[in-house]
Scaffold this motif. Structure first.
Motif, mmCIF file in Angstrom:
data_model
loop_
_atom_site.group_PDB
_atom_site.id
_atom_site.type_symbol
_atom_site.label_atom_id
_atom_site.label_comp_id
_atom_site.label_asym_id
_atom_site.label_seq_id
_atom_site.Cartn_x
_atom_site.Cartn_y
_atom_site.Cartn_z
ATOM 1 N N ASP A 154 2.163 14.071 -3.826
ATOM 2 C CA ASP A 154 3.192 14.447 -2.878
ATOM 3 C C ASP A 154 3.191 13.682 -1.796
ATOM 4 O O ASP A 154 4.168 13.655 -1.059
ATOM 5 C CB ASP A 154 3.297 15.833 -2.342
ATOM 6 N N PHE A 155 2.410 12.561 -1.624
ATOM 7 C CA PHE A 155 2.253 11.727 -0.457
ATOM 8 C C PHE A 155 2.372 10.145 -0.808
ATOM 9 O O PHE A 155 2.139 9.457 -0.068
ATOM 10 C CB PHE A 155 0.747 11.881 0.192
ATOM 11 N N GLY A 156 3.020 9.929 -2.065
ATOM 12 C CA GLY A 156 3.147 8.443 -2.363
ATOM 13 C C GLY A 156 1.832 7.527 -2.360
ATOM 14 O O GLY A 156 2.106 6.338 -2.220
ATOM 15 N N ALA A 157 0.761 8.150 -2.568
ATOM 16 C CA ALA A 157 -0.261 7.138 -2.789
ATOM 17 C C ALA A 157 -0.733 6.783 -3.861
ATOM 18 O O ALA A 157 -1.879 6.061 -3.964
ATOM 19 C CB ALA A 157 -1.488 8.238 -2.022
ATOM 20 N N MET A 158 0.072 6.750 -4.956
ATOM 21 C CA MET A 158 -0.208 6.516 -6.330
ATOM 22 C C MET A 158 0.967 5.559 -6.691
ATOM 23 O O MET A 158 2.040 5.970 -6.768
ATOM 24 C CB MET A 158 -0.547 7.411 -7.437
ATOM 25 N N ARG A 159 0.492 4.450 -7.463
ATOM 26 C CA ARG A 159 1.394 3.725 -8.219
ATOM 27 C C ARG A 159 0.589 3.003 -9.444
ATOM 28 O O ARG A 159 -0.358 2.927 -9.498
ATOM 29 C CB ARG A 159 2.063 2.436 -7.292
ATOM 30 N N LEU A 160 1.750 2.525 -10.467
ATOM 31 C CA LEU A 160 1.495 1.927 -11.725
ATOM 32 C C LEU A 160 1.418 0.386 -11.480
ATOM 33 O O LEU A 160 2.657 -0.245 -11.293
ATOM 34 C CB LEU A 160 2.074 2.598 -12.704
ATOM 35 N N LYS A 169 -5.429 3.836 -0.477
ATOM 36 C CA LYS A 169 -6.481 4.690 0.499
ATOM 37 C C LYS A 169 -5.974 5.297 1.766
ATOM 38 O O LYS A 169 -6.298 6.243 2.396
ATOM 39 C CB LYS A 169 -7.789 3.878 0.882
ATOM 40 N N GLU A 170 -5.007 4.657 2.417
ATOM 41 C CA GLU A 170 -4.312 4.858 3.520
ATOM 42 C C GLU A 170 -3.367 6.066 3.556
ATOM 43 O O GLU A 170 -3.373 6.874 4.391
ATOM 44 C CB GLU A 170 -3.678 3.650 4.242
ATOM 45 N N LEU A 171 -2.844 6.158 2.332
ATOM 46 C CA LEU A 171 -1.963 7.378 2.246
ATOM 47 C C LEU A 171 -2.510 8.509 1.470
ATOM 48 O O LEU A 171 -1.828 9.846 1.686
ATOM 49 C CB LEU A 171 -0.553 6.902 1.191
ATOM 50 N N CYS A 172 -3.629 8.508 0.748
ATOM 51 C CA CYS A 172 -4.234 9.359 0.074
ATOM 52 C C CYS A 172 -4.862 10.457 1.054
ATOM 53 O O CYS A 172 -5.650 10.118 2.024
ATOM 54 C CB CYS A 172 -5.558 8.945 -0.753
ATOM 55 N N THR A 173 -4.409 11.944 0.962
ATOM 56 C CA THR A 173 -4.968 12.985 1.761
ATOM 57 C C THR A 173 -6.063 13.647 1.453
ATOM 58 O O THR A 173 -6.658 14.501 1.973
ATOM 59 C CB THR A 173 -3.732 13.583 2.212
#
Length: 279
Positions: A154-160, A169-173
């Motif tokens: 839900d935090f947009g921390a992953m992309r392909l 790492k900055e967006l991962c909660t």
């Protein structure tokens, strides 16, 4: 003739609907329970993402249980230490601070280094691919690379990128919602550290099979184990693993790793580095 039948039927249905509406209104008034204003206050402090990282399905339920039990060990990983302080202030107690964590991908098998078994043209979903066959990559333990986990973040921390998941790492909660979304178990949670070495491989195959499937795979050669003076590296199921509590980030292991694409990775948490420098 039709109206003689239609009008009474509609009138009867209308009367029934009105009666049911009155009953529902009466019951709701009779059994209405006033919400504890403290629950509303706590729920307003929480992030409201309903990610489940706290162990409850929603922030609202977390707030209800916290207010009822006053359990100071309950934590919200997403909110971190700042949110714990706000909850403590609202409840007049000292709340435990969650241990900051990050999602980590134990794989470097992108399309350039991982051998493919076949071209997959089915539903772009990792679980669907594993139902059809082992997956598009020869290594059955690898990141399948279709991005099913992305929908859970839900935090947009992953992309392909190039057939491999990349975690910001900055967006991962550290909410861990992505972990059960991966069919190969290649996503894990690790504690945040200023400098963190880890084995970016998930293969349980023997060295020869791993090497044949991917240029970045750990072959369990034990060179890293022998050079580690802190005994922070162990071999389990033909795979090296770094024990984070023992690792001092000396970097000797990465110097001796013989893989074409080094399967030992170093990640720096920029926020942790800045905090360390400030202190």
């Amino acid at each position: 003739m039709i109206s003689d039948v239609f009008i009474p039927a509609v009138s009867s249905l209308g009367a029934v609907a009105l009666a049911l509406g009155l009953i529902i209104h009466f019951v709701s008034k009779k059994f209405h329970v006033e919400e504890d204003p403290t629950v509303k206050l706590v729920n307003g402090i929480l992030p409201g993402v309903n990610c489940g990282a706290c162990g409850f399905p929603s922030c609202g339920q977390f707030a209800e249980v916290l207010v009822e039990t006053r359990n100071s060990t309950m934590t919200c990983p997403v909110g971190g230490a700042d949110l714990a302080a706000k909850l403590g202030e609202a409840l007049g107690m000292t709340m435990a601070e969650p241990k900051p964590q990050l999602a980590v991908l134990l794989c470097q098998g992108n399309n350039d280094v991982a051998r493919q078994t076949a071209e997959y043209l089915g539903i772009q979903d990792c679980w669907a691919a594993t139902q059809a066959f082992a997956g598009p990559k020869q290594c059955r333990y690898s990141c399948i690379g279709l991005g099913s986990c992305i929908a859970w973040c839900d935090f947009g921390a992953m992309r392909l990128e190039n057939g491999l998941i990349v975690i910001d790492k900055e967006l991962c909660t550290g909410c861990a919602a992505c972990i059960p979304a991966c069919p190969t178990g290649v996503l894990v949670m690790q504690d945040k550290k200023a400098s963190r070495y880890f084995i970016a491989c998930n293969s349980r195959d023997r060295g020869a099979a791993t090497k044949k499937a991917c240029d970045a795979g750990c072959t369990a050669c034990q060179k890293c184990v022998k050079v580690c003076e802190d005994n922070a590296i162990v071999i389990e199921e033909f795979l090296a693993r770094i024990v984070q509590d023992k690792c001092t980030a000396c970097g000797k292991c990465i110097e001796v790793c013989p893989t074409k694409v080094n399967c030992i990775r170093l990640e720096n948490d920029l926020k942790a580095v800045k905090q360390k420098q400030a202190s």
